[in-house]
Design a protein around this motif. Structure first.
Motif, short mmCIF file in Angstrom:
data_model
loop_
_atom_site.label_atom_id
_atom_site.label_comp_id
_atom_site.label_asym_id
_atom_site.label_seq_id
_atom_site.Cartn_x
_atom_site.Cartn_y
_atom_site.Cartn_z
N LEU A 168 0.99 -1.40 0.02
CA LEU A 168 -0.01 0.26 0.16
C LEU A 168 0.67 1.78 -0.32
O LEU A 168 1.37 1.69 0.80
CB LEU A 168 -0.99 0.52 1.07
CG LEU A 168 -1.18 1.24 1.58
CD1 LEU A 168 -3.29 1.54 0.03
CD2 LEU A 168 -2.53 1.60 2.73
N LYS A 169 0.07 2.62 -0.63
CA LYS A 169 1.11 3.34 -0.84
C LYS A 169 0.20 4.44 -1.31
O LYS A 169 -0.93 4.50 -1.70
CB LYS A 169 2.14 3.76 -2.04
CG LYS A 169 3.16 4.84 -1.79
CD LYS A 169 4.37 5.40 -3.39
CE LYS A 169 4.49 3.88 -2.92
NZ LYS A 169 6.07 3.86 -3.68
N THR A 214 4.21 -2.72 2.86
CA THR A 214 4.26 -3.72 1.95
C THR A 214 3.80 -5.12 2.57
O THR A 214 3.58 -5.60 2.67
CB THR A 214 5.47 -4.15 1.63
OG1 THR A 214 6.39 -4.13 2.70
CG2 THR A 214 6.32 -2.78 1.07
N LYS A 257 -5.63 -0.49 -7.32
CA LYS A 257 -5.40 -1.79 -7.01
C LYS A 257 -4.73 -2.77 -8.67
O LYS A 257 -6.24 -2.37 -10.37
CB LYS A 257 -6.64 -2.70 -6.54
CG LYS A 257 -5.75 -4.08 -6.04
CD LYS A 257 -6.32 -5.12 -5.69
CE LYS A 257 -5.81 -6.25 -4.75
NZ LYS A 257 -5.21 -6.92 -5.71
N GLU A 297 3.70 4.19 3.88
CA GLU A 297 4.33 3.11 2.33
C GLU A 297 4.33 1.73 3.08
O GLU A 297 4.76 2.04 3.95
CB GLU A 297 5.44 3.47 2.11
CG GLU A 297 5.70 2.54 0.57
CD GLU A 297 7.26 3.15 -0.24
OE1 GLU A 297 7.63 2.67 -1.45
OE2 GLU A 297 7.86 4.54 0.12
N VAL A 326 5.10 11.26 0.26
CA VAL A 326 3.87 9.87 0.35
C VAL A 326 3.46 10.14 2.27
O VAL A 326 4.79 9.82 2.56
CB VAL A 326 5.30 8.94 0.43
CG1 VAL A 326 4.65 7.66 0.10
CG2 VAL A 326 6.02 8.76 -1.29
N LEU A 331 -0.57 8.67 -1.15
CA LEU A 331 0.43 9.62 -1.83
C LEU A 331 -0.75 10.46 -1.89
O LEU A 331 -1.89 10.95 -1.77
CB LEU A 331 0.27 9.35 -3.25
CG LEU A 331 1.28 8.74 -4.10
CD1 LEU A 331 1.66 8.26 -5.29
CD2 LEU A 331 3.08 8.32 -3.56
N SER A 390 -4.63 8.14 -3.90
CA SER A 390 -3.70 9.24 -4.15
C SER A 390 -4.81 10.37 -3.45
O SER A 390 -6.03 9.99 -4.20
CB SER A 390 -3.42 9.66 -5.54
OG SER A 390 -3.81 11.06 -5.23
N ASN A 409 -0.07 -4.53 -5.36
CA ASN A 409 -0.09 -3.53 -5.53
C ASN A 409 -1.60 -2.36 -5.65
O ASN A 409 -2.35 -2.10 -6.17
CB ASN A 409 0.82 -2.66 -6.01
CG ASN A 409 2.34 -4.05 -6.42
OD1 ASN A 409 2.83 -3.82 -5.12
ND2 ASN A 409 2.54 -3.72 -7.65
N LEU A 463 -2.70 0.99 -4.48
CA LEU A 463 -2.07 2.75 -4.83
C LEU A 463 -3.42 3.87 -4.22
O LEU A 463 -4.21 3.23 -5.51
CB LEU A 463 -1.62 3.23 -6.11
CG LEU A 463 -0.53 5.14 -6.61
CD1 LEU A 463 0.06 5.29 -5.04
CD2 LEU A 463 0.46 4.59 -7.90
#
Length: 135
Positions: free
Chosen positions: A8-9, A21, A74, A19, A16, A11, A82, A78, A80
């Protein structure tokens, strides 16, 4: 073998925010309601609304973020996210109040600023059009 973790990140416009994993589960709020993600879910894209974003890890348990509107993508393991603004906190009620107080009220302020800007642009266009017709 199927993956049991997601990366997961989160932003923000200039940094960031999160972050990780080792994420095992994610719950995000969308215009159509809460949306859950597990590691082997199909790839997807979702618009996010201001609200509580939850992710879970074995080491930290559930982690709550207050997020503004944004987008979640997704792809494989991963994820992401935002968003314009985000806050982290342990007290869910306090985070919900923060969302209502800061994010939703600020959105109303932004709407009024956009309305004033649109009126100024319309006035400028009318004046320019008037100058052109005066020639």
């Amino acid at each position: 073998m199927p993956s049991t973790r997601m990366a997961l990140k989160v932003l923000l416009p200039f940094q960031v925010f999160v972050e990780r994993t080792d994420v095992t589960r994610i719950v995000a709020e969308t215009p159509r309601g809460a949306y859950g993600l597990l590691p082997n879910r199909l790839d997807c894209v979702a618009a996010l609304t201001p609200g509580i974003f939850t992710y879970e890890t074995e080491s930290d348990g559930e982690v709550f973020l207050a997020v503004d509107e944004g987008v979640l993508v997704k792809t494989g393991p991963n994820v992401l996210v935002s968003v314009r603004r985000a806050l982290e906190g342990a007290d869910l009620a306090q985070l919900r109040a923060e969302v209502e107080r800061e994010f939703l009220v600020l959105d109303e302020h932004e709407k009024s600023v956009r309305l004033v800007s649109a009126k100024m642009e319309d006035d400028l266009i009318r004046r320019l059009a008037g100058l052109r017709h005066d020639r």
